[in-house]
Design an enzyme around this catalytic site. Structure first.
Site, mmCIF file in Angstrom:
data_model
loop_
_atom_site.group_PDB
_atom_site.id
_atom_site.type_symbol
_atom_site.label_atom_id
_atom_site.label_comp_id
_atom_site.label_asym_id
_atom_site.label_seq_id
_atom_site.Cartn_x
_atom_site.Cartn_y
_atom_site.Cartn_z
ATOM 1 N N ILE A 39 -13.287 -78.805 71.146
ATOM 2 C CA ILE A 39 -13.249 -78.520 72.577
ATOM 3 C C ILE A 39 -14.094 -77.294 72.899
ATOM 4 O O ILE A 39 -14.857 -77.301 73.876
ATOM 5 C CB ILE A 39 -11.792 -78.346 73.048
ATOM 6 C CG1 ILE A 39 -11.051 -79.689 72.937
ATOM 7 C CG2 ILE A 39 -11.753 -77.829 74.483
ATOM 8 C CD1 ILE A 39 -9.554 -79.595 73.158
ATOM 9 N N ARG A 72 -2.701 -73.582 74.063
ATOM 10 C CA ARG A 72 -1.258 -73.566 73.857
ATOM 11 C C ARG A 72 -0.685 -72.340 74.541
ATOM 12 O O ARG A 72 -1.225 -71.233 74.435
ATOM 13 C CB ARG A 72 -0.913 -73.534 72.355
ATOM 14 C CG ARG A 72 -1.012 -74.901 71.682
ATOM 15 C CD ARG A 72 0.105 -75.825 72.167
ATOM 16 N NE ARG A 72 0.088 -77.132 71.542
ATOM 17 C CZ ARG A 72 -0.513 -78.203 72.042
ATOM 18 N NH1 ARG A 72 -1.197 -78.099 73.178
ATOM 19 N NH2 ARG A 72 -0.450 -79.366 71.425
ATOM 20 N N GLU A 119 7.748 -74.708 79.186
ATOM 21 C CA GLU A 119 7.309 -75.739 80.135
ATOM 22 C C GLU A 119 8.452 -76.708 80.411
ATOM 23 O O GLU A 119 9.122 -77.143 79.470
ATOM 24 C CB GLU A 119 6.095 -76.492 79.568
ATOM 25 C CG GLU A 119 4.871 -75.593 79.363
ATOM 26 C CD GLU A 119 3.660 -76.332 78.795
ATOM 27 O OE1 GLU A 119 3.772 -77.558 78.552
ATOM 28 O OE2 GLU A 119 2.616 -75.698 78.586
ATOM 29 N N HIS A 163 0.056 -78.472 82.656
ATOM 30 C CA HIS A 163 -0.338 -79.016 81.350
ATOM 31 C C HIS A 163 -0.992 -80.399 81.535
ATOM 32 O O HIS A 163 -0.554 -81.406 80.973
ATOM 33 C CB HIS A 163 0.879 -79.122 80.419
ATOM 34 C CG HIS A 163 0.500 -79.156 78.965
ATOM 35 N ND1 HIS A 163 1.276 -78.605 77.982
ATOM 36 C CD2 HIS A 163 -0.588 -79.675 78.327
ATOM 37 C CE1 HIS A 163 0.709 -78.784 76.795
ATOM 38 N NE2 HIS A 163 -0.431 -79.436 76.992
#
Length: 283
Positions: A117, A197, A226, A245
């Site tokens: 990424i 994260r 979360e 998210h």
């Protein structure tokens, strides 16, 4: 988890904790497939000790997360959210809300983590004329340079970047990596982006830094807890974009994830090695 998996040969897991206790209670288990990228919720040591194969799906959403990172960066750089809120409030105070905005070309993006990424984010930054620094303890400098970025240590990334973007997995090394001390090293005009994260960033420290003007902004797609608690101080912090998210999501990524996870489960059931093994069981 133990009740649901009592008869399972393979578990398909999202966020459920697959601990040593779970492995001990499921002697029939042959495999665990984490249908996602991160695997910090699976005890790899316990899995390996019990001969259970573990795999993840590391590449299903790489373009989506890279695109979302750029979307957040551009929204911060061009102050899209406060300008939208101003118009909705009946105002028409373009410069009063926007000032100061700097031209994007020539600014510096610092990437913490330069895996799949991180490299895609770097590739997307370059057509905007952004200078890209990259810090990754496990990627050599030649690889970083070949991707068009500049190798740097963590302190340099924090000190020189106008946008710091996080792309590391969660582990003992990265938990709390961005804390009060790290935030104090950033420019007062800089912004932090986290699509990796939640626990990599101490969000309470970040909220304080934003309230004190230690940094100028932030965009977060992930959090330590979360859903984000309603009373969390980050909700009241200035110039912060909060996301649920969602950076991983597109319909294409979802189909790819579900298919790839099922295929990994089939490989394990056929006693074949998964495409993306996370451990090497000895039995």
């Amino acid at each position: 988890v133990i009740r649901a998996g009592a008869d399972a040969d393979v578990l398909l897991v999202n966020l459920a904790p697959i601990t040593a206790r779970v492995f001990a209670a499921l002697p029939k288990l042959r495999g665990v497939v984490r249908y996602g990228v991160g695997y910090d919720n699976v005890d790899l040591h316990a899995a390996t000790a019990r001969g259970v194969r573990v795999a993840n799906i590391p590449d299903f959403c790489t373009p989506e997360v890279a695109d979302h990172t750029l979307a957040l960066l551009l929204a911060l750089a061009r102050k899209v959210i406060p300008l939208d809120a101003s118009v909705r409030a009946g105002e028409w105070a373009a410069l009063g809300v926007a000032r100061p905005i700097r031209r994007l070309a020539g600014q510096t993006v610092g990437l913490i983590g330069f895996g799949r990424i991180g490299r895609e984010v770097a590739r997307r930054c370059m057509p905007f004329g952004l200078r890209v620094l990259a810090y990754d303890r496990y990627v050599d400098s030649d690889t970083i340079r070949a991707a068009g970025a500049i190798p740097a240590d963590l302190e340099t990334v924090l000190r020189e970047s106008d946008f710091v973007s996080i792309h590391v997995p969660l582990n003992a090394e990265t938990r709390g990596l961005i804390n009060a001390a790290a935030l104090r090293k950033m420019k007062r005009t800089a912004a932090l982006i986290n699509v990796a994260r939640g626990p990599v960033v101490n969000t309470l420290d970040l909220a304080y830094a934003l309230h004190q003007g230690q940094i100028a902004g932030a965009a977060l797609d992930v959090f330590e807890i979360e859903p984000l608690p309603l009373d969390h101080p980050i909700r009241q912090a200035p110039n912060v974009i909060l996301q649920p998210h969602v950076a991983w999501y597109s319909e294409d990524a979802l189909r790819s994830l579900q298919r790839a996870a099922a295929e990994e489960a089939v490989r394990i059931l056929r006693s074949h090695a998964p495409l993306h093994p996370l451990n090497e069981p000895s039995c």
